[in-house]
Design an enzyme around this catalytic site. Structure first.
Site, short mmCIF file in Angstrom:
data_model
loop_
_atom_site.label_atom_id
_atom_site.label_comp_id
_atom_site.label_asym_id
_atom_site.label_seq_id
_atom_site.Cartn_x
_atom_site.Cartn_y
_atom_site.Cartn_z
N TYR A 17 0.82 -1.22 0.00
CA TYR A 17 0.00 0.00 0.00
C TYR A 17 0.85 1.27 0.00
O TYR A 17 0.60 2.20 0.76
CB TYR A 17 -0.97 -0.01 1.19
CG TYR A 17 -1.98 -1.12 1.09
CD1 TYR A 17 -3.07 -1.00 0.25
CD2 TYR A 17 -1.81 -2.31 1.78
CE1 TYR A 17 -3.98 -2.04 0.11
CE2 TYR A 17 -2.72 -3.35 1.65
CZ TYR A 17 -3.80 -3.21 0.82
OH TYR A 17 -4.69 -4.23 0.68
N TYR A 150 -12.30 -7.18 6.56
CA TYR A 150 -11.12 -7.32 5.71
C TYR A 150 -10.78 -8.80 5.60
O TYR A 150 -10.65 -9.49 6.60
CB TYR A 150 -9.91 -6.57 6.29
CG TYR A 150 -8.67 -6.78 5.45
CD1 TYR A 150 -8.49 -6.07 4.27
CD2 TYR A 150 -7.72 -7.73 5.80
CE1 TYR A 150 -7.38 -6.30 3.46
CE2 TYR A 150 -6.61 -7.96 5.00
CZ TYR A 150 -6.44 -7.26 3.83
OH TYR A 150 -5.35 -7.49 3.04
N LYS A 285 -1.44 -15.89 9.52
CA LYS A 285 -0.59 -14.95 10.25
C LYS A 285 0.26 -15.56 11.36
O LYS A 285 1.42 -15.88 11.13
CB LYS A 285 -1.44 -13.80 10.75
CG LYS A 285 -1.88 -12.91 9.59
CD LYS A 285 -2.30 -11.53 10.01
CE LYS A 285 -2.31 -10.57 8.84
NZ LYS A 285 -3.62 -10.26 8.31
C1 LIG Z 1 -4.13 -10.44 6.98
C2 LIG Z 1 -5.50 -10.95 6.84
C3 LIG Z 1 -5.90 -11.67 5.69
C4 LIG Z 1 -4.97 -11.90 4.52
O1 LIG Z 1 -3.85 -12.65 4.85
P1 LIG Z 1 -2.52 -12.58 3.91
O2 LIG Z 1 -1.60 -13.58 4.52
O3 LIG Z 1 -2.03 -11.16 3.99
O4 LIG Z 1 -2.95 -12.95 2.54
C5 LIG Z 1 -7.18 -12.15 5.65
N1 LIG Z 1 -8.05 -11.94 6.65
C6 LIG Z 1 -7.71 -11.27 7.76
C7 LIG Z 1 -8.70 -11.10 8.86
C8 LIG Z 1 -6.43 -10.73 7.89
O5 LIG Z 1 -6.10 -10.03 8.98
#
Ligand SMILES: *Cc1c(COP(=O)(O)O)cnc(C)c1O
Length: 439
Positions: A17, A150, A285
């Site tokens: 971004y 998100y 994550k």
């Molecule tokens: C970070 C995130 C994603 C995407 O994960 P990436 O590993 O960046 O593709 C999807 N959903 C939520 C809630 C997130 O915090």
């Protein structure tokens, strides 16, 4: 890292971004250790971000390093088509042991966004087969979700990410249209108790699920904490009510725990605050403790059977680096460490500091609200931050905090000690006192 390297970075490398033609400055890192990020320019920063929710045990952990070293000696990677290996099997066992009993099948994906794509495809294929058995064509091609959500940056994940409040606005015309219900109001747990639940929070959701359910494949949302779409925390009873509604209308519930999973909210998974269970669960994550990219989509026997019991005979997805052994080994070490480290008391210590100290910031005229849950602390300001200036302000105070818009938020590594948390909150206090840090 020298000046030439920084110059090359600025000229040629995209950052998340960030403009590539007129980029904001980046800070060069030479090493990261425990809760500290060391810059090549000599500064040491206390990490308030866990590298976007992931580095829960801090950096350069001897046990995670050891797992990576050992695995590399055997194999970094082999294809998962037709082959299998112990790191994947062990990870599968660990994930099943952590999740509700009805969760039985695991798809190892290579990033959070991919795990969301997989979840959405599973729901579509499930209903496709369901209809085909009756000689019909599935009418269930849409998803219901919440505003301020998100779910990632790939196309299907973007399509269920808030189209109006997010960074994805400009792709709106290219994305399938899904149904967005108003997100519940923010709610705050204080002294271990949630306030009384207001059912009108879900009024819009109830109308939309009733109106659209014949065309819905699933409801997808982030349980209890909405991350990158607004850092909002909502009442667990909203989630239990949504589970009830999904059952009533026979819809699948997909929970995206990519940010909230593995203890971040004070429970192993955020859905535990509501005592419910998902049909499909996405994790990512923190899965490898922030070492490398790995995610997973978990589902029930019923969904897995429904997905495979059709003309295709299998789920139509298979990434090249599926179940990467190196990533699985580090994930196994990270999950084992999570238990050894008594994550509950680590997260509770952080939560207690947030509860004592964040409300004190409310007296400042720039602060609109504060919220916290587990090891997540959020300060919402009236004005958007000037990212370049506030970032420099944080670095000069020896902390790494990366705000966006009107949100200054921290989710530090669980190993943070009280003095680290105090330093992080104090740095926020100093930054909000500086007018230059805001537009
Ligand atoms: C970070 C995130 C994603 C995407 O994960 P990436 O590993 O960046 O593709 C999807 N959903 C939520 C809630 C997130 O915090």
């Amino acid at each position: 890292m020298n000046f030439q390297s920084l110059d090359f970075d600025q000229k040629h490398l995209w950052h998340p971004y960030t403009s590539t033609t007129n980029p904001l400055p980046c800070y060069p890192v030479s090493k990261a250790q425990e809760v500290y990020i060391h810059l090549s320019t000599g500064e040491t920063l206390i990490d308030g971000m866990s590298s976007w929710w992931s580095a829960i045990h801090g950096y350069n952990h001897p046990l995670l390093n050891q797992a990576a070293h050992q695995q590399i000696e055997d194999m970094s990677h082999v294809m998962f088509g037709g082959l299998t290996h112990q790191p994947a099997v062990e990870l599968g066992k660990r994930l099943l042991a952590m999740t509700p009993d009805n969760i039985q099948h695991i798809f190892l994906a290579d990033s959070g966004s991919v795990s969301v794509e997989v979840a959405l495809k599973m729901a579509l294929q499930y209903w496709h087969n369901h209809a085909a058995k009756r000689g019909e064509v599935s009418q269930r091609s849409q998803f219901l979700t919440l505003s301020h959500g998100y779910h990632g940056d790939t196309f299907a994940a973007m399509s269920v990410t808030d189209p109006d409040n997010s960074m994805h606005k400009m792709y709106k015309g290219f994305l399938p249209q899904h149904i967005f219900a108003q997100s519940p109001a923010c709610s705050q747990k204080v002294e271990g108790k949630w306030p009384e639940y207001d059912p009108s929070d879900l009024a819009d959701f109830e109308i939309k699920i009733e109106r659209h359910h014949p065309h819905l494949a699933a409801v997808i949302l982030e349980p209890i904490v909405q991350g990158a779409g607004g850092m909002r925390i909502y009442h667990p009873q909203c989630l239990s009510r949504i589970r009830e509604l999904c059952d009533q209308y026979g819809l699948l519930l997909i929970l995206d725990e990519i940010a909230t999973g593995f203890g971040r909210t004070g429970r192993l998974f955020a859905f535990e605050h509501a005592n419910i269970e998902p049909d499909i669960l996405c994790v990512g994550k923190a899965l490898t403790g922030g070492y490398m990219t790995l995610a997973a989509t978990l589902t029930t026997e019923k969904v897995a059977t429904g997905v495979c019991d059709g003309e295709a005979g299998c789920f139509m997805h298979g990434p090249t680096f599926m179940a990467n052994p190196l990533a699985c080994s580090v994930a196994n070490a990270s999950l084992s460490l999570l238990q050894q480290n008594h994550w509950q008391s680590q997260v509770l210590t952080i939560e207690n500091h947030f509860e004592q100290e964040l409300p004190l910031l409310l007296t400042h005229p720039k602060v609109k609200s504060v919220r916290w849950l587990g090891a997540i602390g959020v300060v919402e300001t009236h004005q958007p931050v000037n990212l370049e200036i506030i970032q420099a302000k944080f670095v000069s105070q020896g902390v790494w905090i990366r705000p966006f818009g009107r949100l200054i938020y921290i989710m530090p590594p669980y190993i943070c000690q009280p003095e680290h948390i105090k330093a992080l909150i104090n740095a926020i206090r100093v930054a909000i006192e500086d007018d230059d840090c805001f537009y």
